[in-house]
Design a protein around this motif. Structure first.
Motif, PDB file in Angstrom:
ATOM      1  N   TYR A 284     -25.860 -18.884  11.360  1.00 20.98           N
ATOM      2  CA  TYR A 284     -25.695 -18.834   9.904  1.00 20.98           C
ATOM      3  C   TYR A 284     -27.037 -18.781   9.183  1.00 20.98           C
ATOM      4  O   TYR A 284     -27.261 -17.917   8.325  1.00 20.98           O
ATOM      5  N   ALA A 285     -27.942 -19.693   9.509  1.00 17.41           N
ATOM      6  CA  ALA A 285     -29.177 -19.838   8.728  1.00 17.41           C
ATOM      7  C   ALA A 285     -30.410 -19.238   9.389  1.00 17.41           C
ATOM      8  O   ALA A 285     -31.413 -18.989   8.709  1.00 17.41           O
ATOM      9  N   GLY A 286     -30.379 -19.027  10.705  1.00 20.30           N
ATOM     10  CA  GLY A 286     -31.559 -18.530  11.389  1.00 20.30           C
ATOM     11  C   GLY A 286     -32.628 -19.602  11.518  1.00 20.30           C
ATOM     12  O   GLY A 286     -32.419 -20.761  11.153  1.00 20.30           O
ATOM     13  N   ILE A 287     -33.790 -19.213  12.016  1.00 21.16           N
ATOM     14  CA  ILE A 287     -34.862 -20.189  12.237  1.00 21.16           C
ATOM     15  C   ILE A 287     -36.093 -19.870  11.386  1.00 21.16           C
ATOM     16  O   ILE A 287     -37.194 -20.351  11.674  1.00 21.16           O
ATOM     17  N   GLY A 288     -35.913 -19.090  10.330  1.00 16.83           N
ATOM     18  CA  GLY A 288     -37.029 -18.749   9.460  1.00 16.83           C
ATOM     19  C   GLY A 288     -37.609 -19.959   8.751  1.00 16.83           C
ATOM     20  O   GLY A 288     -36.977 -21.010   8.671  1.00 16.83           O
ATOM     21  N   ASP A 289     -38.826 -19.777   8.222  1.00 18.23           N
ATOM     22  CA  ASP A 289     -39.504 -20.909   7.572  1.00 18.23           C
ATOM     23  C   ASP A 289     -39.396 -20.863   6.053  1.00 18.23           C
ATOM     24  O   ASP A 289     -40.130 -21.553   5.347  1.00 18.23           O
ATOM     25  N   THR A 290     -38.477 -20.044   5.540  1.00 17.78           N
ATOM     26  CA  THR A 290     -38.240 -19.989   4.096  1.00 17.78           C
ATOM     27  C   THR A 290     -36.743 -20.113   3.819  1.00 17.78           C
ATOM     28  O   THR A 290     -35.910 -19.915   4.710  1.00 17.78           O
ATOM     29  N   GLY A 291     -36.404 -20.403   2.568  1.00 12.47           N
ATOM     30  CA  GLY A 291     -35.010 -20.483   2.172  1.00 12.47           C
ATOM     31  C   GLY A 291     -34.225 -21.486   2.995  1.00 12.47           C
ATOM     32  O   GLY A 291     -34.653 -22.619   3.206  1.00 12.47           O
ATOM     33  N   LEU A 292     -33.070 -21.050   3.503  1.00 13.44           N
ATOM     34  CA  LEU A 292     -32.214 -21.927   4.297  1.00 13.44           C
ATOM     35  C   LEU A 292     -32.595 -21.952   5.768  1.00 13.44           C
ATOM     36  O   LEU A 292     -31.941 -22.630   6.565  1.00 13.44           O
ATOM     37  N   GLY A 293     -33.631 -21.230   6.146  1.00 14.33           N
ATOM     38  CA  GLY A 293     -34.043 -21.170   7.538  1.00 14.33           C
ATOM     39  C   GLY A 293     -34.281 -22.551   8.129  1.00 14.33           C
ATOM     40  O   GLY A 293     -34.841 -23.439   7.475  1.00 14.33           O
ATOM     41  N   LEU A 294     -33.864 -22.731   9.375  1.00 13.42           N
ATOM     42  CA  LEU A 294     -34.000 -24.040  10.018  1.00 13.42           C
ATOM     43  C   LEU A 294     -35.450 -24.411  10.271  1.00 13.42           C
ATOM     44  O   LEU A 294     -35.758 -25.569  10.537  1.00 13.42           O
ATOM     45  N   GLY A 295     -36.350 -23.425  10.190  1.00  8.33           N
ATOM     46  CA  GLY A 295     -37.763 -23.693  10.371  1.00  8.33           C
ATOM     47  C   GLY A 295     -38.486 -24.042   9.084  1.00  8.33           C
ATOM     48  O   GLY A 295     -39.705 -24.285   9.090  1.00  8.33           O
ATOM     49  N   ASN A 296     -37.773 -24.066   7.961  1.00  6.67           N
ATOM     50  CA  ASN A 296     -38.368 -24.415   6.670  1.00  6.67           C
ATOM     51  C   ASN A 296     -38.718 -25.901   6.661  1.00  6.67           C
ATOM     52  O   ASN A 296     -37.847 -26.761   6.783  1.00  6.67           O
ATOM     53  N   LYS A 297     -40.011 -26.215   6.509  1.00  2.00           N
ATOM     54  CA  LYS A 297     -40.453 -27.609   6.560  1.00  2.00           C
ATOM     55  C   LYS A 297     -39.825 -28.456   5.455  1.00  2.00           C
ATOM     56  O   LYS A 297     -39.677 -29.671   5.607  1.00  2.00           O
ATOM     57  N   ASP A 298     -39.469 -27.819   4.343  1.00  2.00           N
ATOM     58  CA  ASP A 298     -38.850 -28.567   3.249  1.00  2.00           C
ATOM     59  C   ASP A 298     -37.456 -29.071   3.626  1.00  2.00           C
ATOM     60  O   ASP A 298     -36.935 -30.000   2.995  1.00  2.00           O
ATOM     61  N   ASN A 299     -36.843 -28.428   4.628  1.00  3.60           N
ATOM     62  CA  ASN A 299     -35.498 -28.826   5.051  1.00  3.60           C
ATOM     63  C   ASN A 299     -35.492 -29.583   6.367  1.00  3.60           C
ATOM     64  O   ASN A 299     -34.438 -30.029   6.821  1.00  3.60           O
ATOM     65  N   ALA A 300     -36.665 -29.711   6.998  1.00  2.98           N
ATOM     66  CA  ALA A 300     -36.729 -30.212   8.373  1.00  2.98           C
ATOM     67  C   ALA A 300     -36.137 -31.612   8.533  1.00  2.98           C
ATOM     68  O   ALA A 300     -35.497 -31.910   9.547  1.00  2.98           O
ATOM     69  N   ASP A 301     -36.356 -32.477   7.552  1.00  2.92           N
ATOM     70  CA  ASP A 301     -35.865 -33.852   7.658  1.00  2.92           C
ATOM     71  C   ASP A 301     -34.394 -33.996   7.279  1.00  2.92           C
ATOM     72  O   ASP A 301     -33.802 -35.053   7.496  1.00  2.92           O
ATOM     73  N   ASN A 302     -33.808 -32.933   6.726  1.00  3.80           N
ATOM     74  CA  ASN A 302     -32.458 -33.052   6.186  1.00  3.80           C
ATOM     75  C   ASN A 302     -31.801 -31.677   6.155  1.00  3.80           C
ATOM     76  O   ASN A 302     -31.582 -31.101   5.094  1.00  3.80           O
ATOM     77  N   VAL A 303     -31.500 -31.139   7.327  1.00  4.16           N
ATOM     78  CA  VAL A 303     -30.958 -29.790   7.433  1.00  4.16           C
ATOM     79  C   VAL A 303     -29.601 -29.668   6.745  1.00  4.16           C
ATOM     80  O   VAL A 303     -29.336 -28.707   6.007  1.00  4.16           O
ATOM     81  N   PHE A 304     -28.731 -30.648   6.943  1.00  5.44           N
ATOM     82  CA  PHE A 304     -27.394 -30.567   6.347  1.00  5.44           C
ATOM     83  C   PHE A 304     -27.433 -30.713   4.827  1.00  5.44           C
ATOM     84  O   PHE A 304     -26.554 -30.194   4.131  1.00  5.44           O
ATOM     85  N   GLY A 305     -28.442 -31.406   4.330  1.00  2.00           N
ATOM     86  CA  GLY A 305     -28.582 -31.508   2.885  1.00  2.00           C
ATOM     87  C   GLY A 305     -28.797 -30.146   2.249  1.00  2.00           C
ATOM     88  O   GLY A 305     -28.329 -29.877   1.138  1.00  2.00           O
TER      89      GLY A 305
END
Length: 510
Positions: free
Chosen positions: A282-303
């Protein structure tokens, strides 16, 4: 090697500690184990760490973390069948290797629990404010979790509430967990299925196609990255051994805890793989947006993914993670308090830890002690690190590998005289525990080395050495110093040897 059936093993008598006996069956034990693992909380906290290390190989790393856990689970099962004791790793390693190794194994287990309790409380607080923000359509409420003072104060309140519930007895814990575990598992399943449906419809942001290569750990991953990822994966499976620390409160202490542990581990693996594949596609592993590699989301992926995937039902996922964290926060007190109880009963800790509440039949002092130390630990680490969750997860992996590997080796050594009596003994009491312990010890060594580099975690450092090193290996070294103090204050425990005819001659002499 004989192919004959083994005679029924004779259980070693351990000390009666005053806990509530005969309360848990296989299913209820597995539920408490799943609650401690907390799949909802664990996934949202660890996906970012694993993806940052290995990218699309996340499913492979989850399996790699599962294998040593699964093998080690047999060590726990066999040891429990012979010595059902709430001290679990502490008791068994002391019986196998003597008081010094046993004390350090117990210390590692207790501190691993303290670390994860602080992490659980922090995740619960974050999702608490996220949920309130969504319900009241007020983003400023959600942002309260980022305010350090508010975050620490609320976390301490959550820890205090969990301490009170854990102190009300095992039956109260059991009833609460049925509701919380059931709710989070249903919501996680709905989330994964909905994400996959959106991928099938072409509505997903990343729209990745499924690949079996995601499950291959032997290609495309550097050794250092593999070890970092496995550390996160091992953390993701941690907690199933709660089933074993509740052995004295089970209906059949020799069989139920081991069965519950295996059922718990297998259930968690299936859940993790389903959710991991779904969020990657669904989200991929990119480091922007919803990507799982986005550091802004790293601590709270489901959020970050709750609303895009579930839409109007997004708050249900937030509530599920809150329930997961709160449930695990409460049940994780159980193994910590019972390990300290056993250490108090057998003289490794002060006698105060051996006290059991006559009304609720729980180790009240040990439970309160765990709550106080958890609150202090979280307060200190929050002030030292801006991304405390990432650092504590990495440190927890070090602690887990330490005491799980010792327990696995304890199984091999304890049963060394009967390993070749049958094929079953050789596999379940020897081969599986030896392989599991060796894998975990290898991860421990590499993880300690990698933890010295601040770039492998949040970047927080003391004297140029990563904070994770101090939170993981440093706390183990602190345990050595405290063991020296304990030896001076409680010398009788340290005088016994692993060859004693009974589990603890010291207790028999009281």
């Amino acid at each position: 090697m004989s192919l004959t059936t083994d005679p029924p093993p004779v259980a070693i008598e351990t000390t009666e500690k005053g806990l509530a006996a005969g309360k848990l069956g296989t299913f209820s034990g597995a539920v408490l184990g799943i609650s401690t693992v907390a799949p909802g909380y664990t996934l949202t906290a660890s996906i970012g760490l694993i993806v940052a290390a290995v990218g699309l190989k996340m499913p492979a790393i989850l399996i790699a973390g599962f294998v040593p856990m699964f093998l080690t689970a047999y060590a726990y099962r066999e040891l429990n069948s012979r010595m059902p004791d709430c001290g679990a790793s502490f008791t068994w390693s002391t019986r196998a290797f003597g008081p010094y190794v046993g004390w350090m194994c117990g210390w590692g287990m207790v501190m691993a629990t303290i670390i994860v309790l602080s992490n659980l409380a922090a995740i619960a607080v974050e999702f608490f404010y996220l949920f309130l923000g969504r319900i009241f359509s007020n983003p400023s409420i959600a942002e309260l979790a980022q305010h350090k003072g508010v975050n620490i104060a609320t976390t301490l309140i959550f820890v205090a509430i969990a301490t009170v519930v854990a102190g009300r007895g095992i039956t109260t814990s059991q009833k609460v967990q049925y509701v919380l575990v059931g709710f989070q598992m249903v919501v996680l399943l709905a989330f994964a299925v909905t994400a996959l449906v959106q991928v099938a419809r072409g509505d997903a942001p990343a729209q990745l196609s499924f690949s079996m290569d995601w499950f291959d750990p032997f290609s495309g991953v550097a050794l250092s990255a593999f070890m970092i990822g496995v550390t996160g994966s091992i953390f993701a499976f941690w907690g199933w051994d709660t089933c074993l620390t509740l052995g004295e409160e089970s209906k059949d202490p020799n069989k139920v805890p081991g069965r519950a542990g295996l059922l718990c581990v297998l259930s968690i693996l299936v859940t993790y793989l389903l959710v991991a594949v779904a969020v990657m596609m669904y989200a991929g592993i990119g480091d922007t947006g919803l990507g799982l590699g986005n550091k802004d989301n790293a601590d709270n992926v489901f959020g970050a993914l709750a609303d895009p995937v579930l839409g109007w039902a997004g708050p249900l996922l937030l509530l599920a993670i809150l329930a997961s964290s709160a449930a695990s926060l409460q049940t994780t007190f159980l193994p910590a308090a019972r390990t300290m109880l056993a250490m108090g009963v057998y003289g490794a800790f002060p006698k105060k830890f051996a006290e059991v509440n006559p009304r609720f039949l729980v180790p009240t002092f040990s439970t309160v002690a765990a709550g106080v130390v958890t609150g202090a630990f979280y307060t200190v680490t929050s002030l030292l690190s801006e991304r405390v969750l990432l650092d504590t997860i990495a440190a927890l992996g070090i602690m887990i590998c330490w005491y799980y590997s010792i327990t696995a080796f304890a199984c091999v050594w304890f049963f060394r005289g009967e390993l070749f009596a049958s094929i079953r003994n050789f596999i379940f009491k020897g081969l599986f525990p030896l392989l599991g312990g060796t894998m975990l010890m290898a991860v421990f060594v590499v993880s300690v080395r990698e933890s010295m580099n601040p770039d492998n975690a949040s970047g927080a450092a003391i004297g140029g050495i990563g904070l994770v090193f101090y939170l993981g290996f440093g706390i183990l070294l602190l345990g050595v110093a405290l063991m020296a103090v304990a030896r001076r204050r409680n010398p009788d425990f340290f005088r016994r040897t692993s060859s004693a005819s009974t589990l603890f001659d010291l207790e028999n002499q009281r």
